[in-house]
Write an enzyme that holds these catalytic residues in place. Structure first.
Site, PDB file in Angstrom:
ATOM      1  N   GLY A  12       0.773  -1.238   0.000  1.00 14.46           N
ATOM      2  CA  GLY A  12       0.000   0.000   0.000  1.00 14.46           C
ATOM      3  C   GLY A  12       0.798   1.279   0.000  1.00 14.46           C
ATOM      4  O   GLY A  12       0.272   2.335   0.387  1.00 14.46           O
ATOM      5  N   HIS A 103       0.770  -0.293 -13.500  1.00 12.45           N
ATOM      6  CA  HIS A 103       1.539  -1.527 -13.675  1.00 12.45           C
ATOM      7  C   HIS A 103       3.029  -1.154 -13.674  1.00 12.45           C
ATOM      8  O   HIS A 103       3.422  -0.192 -14.336  1.00 12.45           O
ATOM      9  CB  HIS A 103       1.150  -2.196 -14.992  1.00 12.45           C
ATOM     10  CG  HIS A 103       1.816  -3.521 -15.177  1.00 12.45           C
ATOM     11  ND1 HIS A 103       1.385  -4.665 -14.521  1.00 12.45           N
ATOM     12  CD2 HIS A 103       2.897  -3.890 -15.897  1.00 12.45           C
ATOM     13  CE1 HIS A 103       2.170  -5.668 -14.855  1.00 12.45           C
ATOM     14  NE2 HIS A 103       3.102  -5.232 -15.685  1.00 12.45           N
TER      15      HIS A 103
HETATM   16  C1  GAR Z   1       3.269  -1.422  -7.407  1.00 10.19           C
HETATM   17  O1  GAR Z   1       4.556  -1.393  -7.919  1.00 10.19           O
HETATM   18  C2  GAR Z   1       2.263  -1.612  -8.513  1.00 10.19           C
HETATM   19  O2  GAR Z   1       2.639  -1.034  -9.706  1.00 10.19           O
HETATM   20  C3  GAR Z   1       2.256  -3.110  -8.643  1.00 10.19           C
HETATM   21  O3  GAR Z   1       2.293  -3.584  -7.335  1.00 10.19           O
HETATM   22  C4  GAR Z   1       3.070  -2.672  -6.557  1.00 10.19           C
HETATM   23  C5  GAR Z   1       2.305  -2.396  -5.289  1.00 10.19           C
HETATM   24  O4  GAR Z   1       3.106  -1.687  -4.388  1.00 10.19           O
HETATM   25  N1  GAR Z   1       1.078  -3.562  -9.337  1.00 10.19           N
HETATM   26  C6  GAR Z   1       1.112  -4.630 -10.133  1.00 10.19           C
HETATM   27  O5  GAR Z   1       2.097  -5.309 -10.293  1.00 10.19           O
HETATM   28  C7  GAR Z   1      -0.199  -4.926 -10.853  1.00 10.19           C
HETATM   29  N2  GAR Z   1      -0.004  -5.876 -11.885  1.00 10.19           N
HETATM   30  P1  GAR Z   1       2.431  -0.926  -3.168  1.00 10.19           P
HETATM   31  O6  GAR Z   1       1.459  -1.917  -2.512  1.00 10.19           O
HETATM   32  O7  GAR Z   1       3.551  -0.600  -2.254  1.00 10.19           O
HETATM   33  O8  GAR Z   1       1.729   0.267  -3.710  1.00 10.19           O
END
Ligand code: GAR
Length: 187
Positions: A12, A103
């Site tokens: 998050g 993404h």
């Molecule tokens: C982020 O880097 C986002 O781009 C990726 O998950 C991470 C979440 O980080 N999303 C994906 O890979 C979707 N396919 P966070 O929970 O620290 O924001």
């Protein structure tokens, strides 16, 4: 007052960054939707005073609970931020051009089912790519295939690990996701 619904499954940091960016600007409301009761994003939301809703697979795919909640809250934008489940067609139909995803790579490469977080960065490194980045796109019925709204790139170095590349990509996410959300809210 604009309401942004953030769907997240994990750490998050993007959710926190979005909430903090907008909270310091003007009156925005947020609600966090999360499918994982132990996800760190829930603690982050609580610390920021943002309400959250935890839902199950059944709530999303079978009994319409998540759709009903969204229809009740009427968010101006639904932003996925590290959300790992597919958004069902019924929700997409109710919120045309209002659901976006970030993404951590340059789509259409390195996307699709199972491609999230560190797995994406590992795939980029294993492919010997010299450039990676972020893609912000509208959400459709398929993983990572909706219309692209924005991309930004960063280098991939020969010494990168998934962790070091993730840090570089996260910086791009923190810089650009709130800006794109702001632009879309003005439309
Ligand atoms: C982020 O880097 C986002 O781009 C990726 O998950 C991470 C979440 O980080 N999303 C994906 O890979 C979707 N396919 P966070 O929970 O620290 O924001």
């Amino acid at each position: 007052m604009p309401l942004i619904a953030i769907f997240a499954s994990g750490t998050g940091t993007n959710a926190e960054n979005i909430i903090k960016t907008f909270s310091s600007q003007q009156n925005f409301q947020f609600i966090v939707f999360c499918n994982n009761p132990t996800a760190e994003v829930l603690q982050r939301a609580e610390k920021l005073g943002v309400p959250s809703i935890i839902f199950t697979r059944r709530d999303l795919y079978e009994n319409g609970t998540v759709l009903q909640q969204l229809l009740a809250y009427k968010p101006d934008l639904i932003a996925l931020a590290g959300f790992l489940w597919l958004i069902p067609a019924e929700i997409i139909q109710h919120f045309p051009d209002k659901i976006i995803n970030i993404h951590p790579a340059l789509l259409p490469k390195f996307g699709g089912k199972g491609m999230y977080g560190e797995r994406v960065h590992r795939a980029v490194i294993e492919a010997n790519a010299t450039v990676s980045g972020i893609t912000i796109h509208y959400v459709n019925e398929n993983y990572d295939e909706g219309q692209i709204i924005f991309q930004a790139s960063c280098p991939v170095y020969s010494w990168d690990t998934p962790h070091t590349l993730a840090e570089r990509v996260h910086k791009l996410e923190y810089e650009h996701y709130p800006k794109i959300i702001a632009q879309l809210l003005k439309k």
